[in-house]
Design an enzyme around this catalytic site. Structure first.
Site, mmCIF file in Angstrom:
data_model
loop_
_atom_site.group_PDB
_atom_site.id
_atom_site.type_symbol
_atom_site.label_atom_id
_atom_site.label_comp_id
_atom_site.label_asym_id
_atom_site.label_seq_id
_atom_site.Cartn_x
_atom_site.Cartn_y
_atom_site.Cartn_z
ATOM 1 N N ARG A 156 -25.360 92.099 45.357
ATOM 2 C CA ARG A 156 -26.793 91.903 45.084
ATOM 3 C C ARG A 156 -27.131 92.488 43.721
ATOM 4 N NH1 ARG A 156 -30.693 90.719 48.732
ATOM 5 N NH2 ARG A 156 -32.862 91.000 48.126
ATOM 6 N N ARG A 211 -29.840 93.038 40.748
ATOM 7 C CA ARG A 211 -31.275 93.055 40.492
ATOM 8 C C ARG A 211 -31.523 93.738 39.157
ATOM 9 N NH1 ARG A 211 -31.482 89.673 43.624
ATOM 10 N NH2 ARG A 211 -32.810 89.385 45.475
ATOM 11 N N GLU A 240 -38.964 96.128 39.823
ATOM 12 C CA GLU A 240 -37.693 95.573 40.326
ATOM 13 C C GLU A 240 -37.877 94.073 40.452
ATOM 14 O OE1 GLU A 240 -35.267 94.110 43.886
ATOM 15 O OE2 GLU A 240 -37.416 94.065 43.522
ATOM 16 N N CYS A 273 -40.807 87.532 43.217
ATOM 17 C CA CYS A 273 -39.777 87.030 42.314
ATOM 18 C C CYS A 273 -39.541 85.542 42.492
ATOM 19 C CB CYS A 273 -38.473 87.793 42.543
ATOM 20 S SG CYS A 273 -37.903 87.703 44.240
#
Length: 316
Positions: free
Chosen positions: A157, A159, A112, A73
């Site tokens: 967090r 995502r 993801e 990412c």
């Protein structure tokens, strides 16, 4: 008969653990980073292919039903300066996945990534990925989920999770999990103070120690040093853990443990894995803390993915 998964950019195997917990079988994993491979091997029976994905041919991979990939990412995140597909060797690794799924035709693809994937390059990057999936017969649902709202993990967090089905009816039936109440606290994630090595504590020798002492007041809040100032995370959450925790310094969240002389310390690697929802028996091998911090920061929140995997299982 369990459905078979193949895992790419597997890291230390967080996605794999989540899918195993939901009742799937991991038949293959691929990861290039040698330290992540060491951690993976300490915790998984699955064979791990330690080559670059660019060298992996589809015929080398056993047949599988579900492709799992937390693809790199850096290229898509703010931290990676938003280079996207121009970031050769990272942004274009998505197309290695495409090459493999075209040949293997898994029933489901689970991806993801950082939430900025959606907005990157004015949305063009994500459009390219979606088009690649749809052109190859996949039907897509995606959602940004926060660990604190969907995983009962006190970490802020967010995502993006992308779930793709060959079968359009399966896609229509699939729903992302509902929000759940956050009952876990920061304290639940911390180790027993009496067991924590002195090396995690800061002393007068630490640069700007005075500033840290002035600002970092308690053990119920996690703090970050931001080059010039201390930032408190007010909502009783851990700030988003990042891979650059492995670069040393004060990138690891800090807290003030009461009742000791030098009371300010950073989270231990084990605590960082706790904040990603890893099982208590997850083994941290004897490698450098820098590597372990990086692995934790690069990883995924296991309980969130387990809940998504259960929803996938339901519709299959």
């Amino acid at each position: 008969m369990k459905m078979r998964c193949a895992s790419f950019f597997a890291g230390v195997g967080g996605i794999d653990i989540a899918f195993e917990q939901a009742g799937f079988e991991i038949v293959y994993a691929n990861e290039l980073d040698k330290f992540a491979v060491e951690t993976f091997k300490a915790n998984h029976k699955t064979f791990i292919d330690h080559r670059s994905i660019t060298d992996v041919q589809a015929k080398d991979i056993p047949d599988f039903d579900i492709m799992l990939a937390g693809f790199p990412c850096q290229a898509f995140s703010v931290a990676g300066y938003r280079k996207g597909f121009e970031d050769k060797g990272r942004g274009d690794l998505y197309f290695e996945l495409e090459r493999i799924f075209i040949e293997k035709k898994p029933k489901v693809i689970f991806l993801e990534n950082v939430k900025n994937l959606v907005s990157h390059d004015h949305g063009r990057t994500f459009e390219i990925i979606k088009k690649s999936l749809m052109d190859n017969g996949y039907h897509i649902k995606h959602q940004v989920l926060n660990a604190s709202e969907y995983g009962n993990i006190p970490q802020n967090r967010e995502r993006i999770y992308v779930v793709c089905f060959q079968d359009e009816q399966a896609m229509k039936k699939f729903q992302f999990p509902e929000k759940i109440e956050l009952t876990a606290t920061l304290q639940n994630m911390l180790e027993d103070e009496n067991t924590i090595d002195e090396k995690y504590f800061y002393t007068e020798k630490t640069p700007f120690f005075d500033k840290l002492v002035e600002e970092i007041k308690d053990a119920k809040t996690l703090y970050q040093w931001r080059r010039q100032y201390v930032r408190a995370n007010k909502s009783n959450l851990c700030p988003t853990l990042t891979a650059n925790m492995g670069t040393g310094g004060h990138n690891v969240p800090l807290l003030n443990v009461q009742g000791k002389k030098n009371t300010i310390r950073k989270l231990t690697p084990r605590e960082c894995f706790n904040f990603q929802g890893y099982p208590k028996d997850f083994i941290l091998p004897n490698i450098s803390n820098a590597s372990l911090y990086k692995q934790a920061g690069n990883s995924v929140v296991v309980p969130v993915i387990k809940r998504i995997a259960e929803q996938i299982k339901k519709v299959l």
